[in-house]
Design a protein around this motif. Structure first.
Motif, PDB file in Angstrom:
ATOM      1  N   GLY A  46       0.420  -1.280  -0.010  1.00  0.00           N
ATOM      2  CA  GLY A  46      -0.212  -0.314   0.045  1.00  0.00           C
ATOM      3  C   GLY A  46       1.238   1.299  -0.052  1.00  0.00           C
ATOM      4  O   GLY A  46       2.523   1.538   0.113  1.00  0.00           O
ATOM      5  N   PRO A  47       0.147   2.356  -0.208  1.00  0.00           N
ATOM      6  CA  PRO A  47       0.657   3.792   0.143  1.00  0.00           C
ATOM      7  C   PRO A  47       1.744   3.855   1.784  1.00  0.00           C
ATOM      8  O   PRO A  47       1.462   2.971   2.567  1.00  0.00           O
ATOM      9  CB  PRO A  47      -0.002   4.424  -0.069  1.00  0.00           C
ATOM     10  N   ALA A  48       2.231   5.012   1.581  1.00  0.00           N
ATOM     11  CA  ALA A  48       3.205   4.849   2.381  1.00  0.00           C
ATOM     12  C   ALA A  48       2.447   5.413   4.295  1.00  0.00           C
ATOM     13  O   ALA A  48       1.735   5.771   3.467  1.00  0.00           O
ATOM     14  CB  ALA A  48       4.720   6.200   2.078  1.00  0.00           C
ATOM     15  N   GLN A  49       2.745   5.017   4.790  1.00  0.00           N
ATOM     16  CA  GLN A  49       2.249   5.089   6.364  1.00  0.00           C
ATOM     17  C   GLN A  49       3.657   5.549   7.238  1.00  0.00           C
ATOM     18  O   GLN A  49       3.847   5.110   7.860  1.00  0.00           O
ATOM     19  CB  GLN A  49       1.728   4.089   6.620  1.00  0.00           C
ATOM     20  N   ARG A  50       4.361   6.868   6.847  1.00  0.00           N
ATOM     21  CA  ARG A  50       5.185   7.158   7.551  1.00  0.00           C
ATOM     22  C   ARG A  50       4.259   8.045   9.097  1.00  0.00           C
ATOM     23  O   ARG A  50       3.085   7.557   9.547  1.00  0.00           O
ATOM     24  CB  ARG A  50       5.622   8.924   7.142  1.00  0.00           C
TER      25      ARG A  50
END
Length: 218
Positions: A46-50
């Motif tokens: 998935g998208p980056a989860q910072r």
């Protein structure tokens, strides 16, 4: 492989929040790269989860003061933090993986709020594991911070506050999304998670490589 990494003991935290199963590794690999996606590290789906909205590349160590392997890694992590290039930020996130680890997570958030993490982080590991001070309960941890010059009552007030409880709940949810199943684990920019590394030197080298790759991509 670091077979001695502490493993997760599932714990229901505030409203029944539970750890889910670990995320699977990504695919696709540059044959010239020194590390392999799915072996030494895993791409988080998935998208980056910072962890934070800062614009810098983010290196996060998921750890616990209750974890002896985090104690062993702590001096390596400190050298890593100091050696990271400009544009890369190092962060600590405590893992409340069990009832026994909850006081350590609360202690970290209180220490962070009070601005004493830099002063106390390595010293807490030293007193707990090298000097064998009894530090397992929040009261015992409050005694440690009091020895370090922190107001004991203020520490306990912050550590047991609703704000800290909510922070633990939020961070545990993110740790779950990252697929972290042991400590210490490194997560780079919310995209990559350390996996099967052979020793702490390799974990440091892997982290530097991933961080520099992310920095160059920006």
């Amino acid at each position: 492989m670091l077979k001695h990494l502490s493993r997760v003991r599932l714990f229901a935290l505030v409203g029944g929040l539970l750890l889910a199963t670990a995320c699977s590794a990504g695919s696709g690999q540059d044959p010239s790269a020194p590390y392999t996606d799915g072996v030494e590290y895993a791409t988080i789906p998935g998208p980056a989860q910072r962890y934070s909205p800062e614009g810098k590349v983010e290196v996060v160590e998921v750890f616990s003061y209750g974890c002896i392997h985090c104690d062993h890694f702590a001096p390596y992590a400190e050298k890593l933090r100091q050696a990271l290039p400009k544009g890369v930020v190092f962060k600590l996130v405590p893992a409340p993986f069990s009832a026994e680890w909850l006081p350590f997570a609360r202690a970290f958030y209180a220490a962070k709020k009070l601005g004493v993490v830099d002063k106390t982080h390595l010293e807490l590991f030293k007193e707990k594991f090298d000097q064998h001070y009894p530090m397992n309960t929040l009261d015992e941890l409050a005694d440690f911070y009091a020895r370090e010059g922190v107001n004991r009552d203020e520490f306990l007030r912050i550590a047991t506050s609703d704000a800290v409880t909510q922070q633990m709940k939020s961070d545990l949810a993110l740790i779950q999304k990252w697929g972290v199943t042991g400590t210490p684990t490194i997560v780079v920019d919310g995209k990559y998670r350390s996996a099967d590394v052979h020793n702490y030197d390799q974990l440091v080298a892997l982290t530097q490589w991933l961080a520099k790759r992310e920095l160059s991509a920006k």
